[in-house]
Write a protein that holds these residues in place. Structure first.
Motif, mmCIF file in Angstrom:
data_model
loop_
_atom_site.group_PDB
_atom_site.id
_atom_site.type_symbol
_atom_site.label_atom_id
_atom_site.label_comp_id
_atom_site.label_asym_id
_atom_site.label_seq_id
_atom_site.Cartn_x
_atom_site.Cartn_y
_atom_site.Cartn_z
ATOM 1 N N ARG A 21 -12.495 6.834 3.868
ATOM 2 C CA ARG A 21 -11.197 6.182 3.619
ATOM 3 C C ARG A 21 -10.585 5.728 4.943
ATOM 4 N N ILE A 25 -9.674 1.927 6.079
ATOM 5 C CA ILE A 25 -8.309 1.548 6.466
ATOM 6 C C ILE A 25 -8.298 0.884 7.843
ATOM 7 N N LYS A 52 4.507 -6.190 5.849
ATOM 8 C CA LYS A 52 3.177 -5.776 5.430
ATOM 9 C C LYS A 52 2.880 -4.379 5.971
ATOM 10 N N THR A 53 2.212 -3.567 5.165
ATOM 11 C CA THR A 53 1.873 -2.202 5.564
ATOM 12 C C THR A 53 0.746 -2.217 6.590
ATOM 13 N N ASN A 54 0.921 -1.484 7.692
ATOM 14 C CA ASN A 54 -0.171 -1.391 8.661
ATOM 15 C C ASN A 54 -0.981 -0.110 8.409
ATOM 16 N N GLU A 55 -1.974 0.114 9.227
ATOM 17 C CA GLU A 55 -2.890 1.235 9.026
ATOM 18 C C GLU A 55 -2.177 2.590 9.078
ATOM 19 N N TYR A 56 -1.290 2.783 10.036
ATOM 20 C CA TYR A 56 -0.578 4.060 10.142
ATOM 21 C C TYR A 56 0.278 4.320 8.907
ATOM 22 N N GLU A 57 0.933 3.288 8.446
ATOM 23 C CA GLU A 57 1.768 3.439 7.252
ATOM 24 C C GLU A 57 0.916 3.769 6.031
ATOM 25 N N GLN A 58 -0.276 3.197 5.944
ATOM 26 C CA GLN A 58 -1.174 3.500 4.829
ATOM 27 C C GLN A 58 -1.630 4.953 4.886
ATOM 28 N N ARG A 61 1.237 7.151 3.906
ATOM 29 C CA ARG A 61 1.430 7.090 2.452
ATOM 30 C C ARG A 61 0.385 7.954 1.747
ATOM 31 N N ASP A 62 -0.873 7.867 2.185
ATOM 32 C CA ASP A 62 -1.938 8.695 1.613
ATOM 33 C C ASP A 62 -1.576 10.176 1.712
ATOM 34 N N ASP A 65 1.308 11.010 -0.622
ATOM 35 C CA ASP A 65 1.017 10.810 -2.045
ATOM 36 C C ASP A 65 0.299 12.004 -2.675
#
Length: 111
Positions: A21, A25, A52-58, A61-62, A65
């Motif tokens: 993952r 990303i 737009k969501t960047n890699e750190y934000e993704q 979020r993971d 979540d």
């Protein structure tokens, strides 16, 4: 005769999918990642944007979540920080114990 997967087998599978993952990303080859690969050093966001969501934000979020209340409290009190790929993988394994369906869905296990 098939044997049931052991806890170690399941945890290793979760770690492998978590590493994949992160590779997806950050758009890097999975084999380039080690447990010590650090966010912000070896793994850098490609951009910063309000739209737009960047890699750190993704990744953030993971992490949130799949976390349960106890883990979210640890984050808010700074008792828990995720700085490396190994930390992320360990977090996913820990969360899998309480929320296996959510972790499996997020990581694409079984799809």
């Amino acid at each position: 005769m098939c044997r049931e997967p052991s806890v170690d087998d399941i945890e290793e599978k979760v770690r492998n999918f978590a590493r994949l993952r992160i590779a997806r990303i950050f758009k890097v080859p999975p084999e380039s990642l080690t447990s010590d690969s650090r966010f912000g050093e070896q793994l850098k966001a490609s951009f910063v944007s309000d739209f737009k969501t960047n890699e750190y934000e993704q990744v953030d979020r993971d992490i949130k979540d799949v976390a349960d209340r106890k883990i979210l409290k640890e984050f808010s009190s700074s008792a828990l920080e995720i700085r490396t790929v190994g930390d992320y993988c360990a977090h996913m394994v820990r969360c899998y114990r309480t929320k296996p369906e959510q972790v499996s869905k997020l990581l694409g296990i079984g799809s």
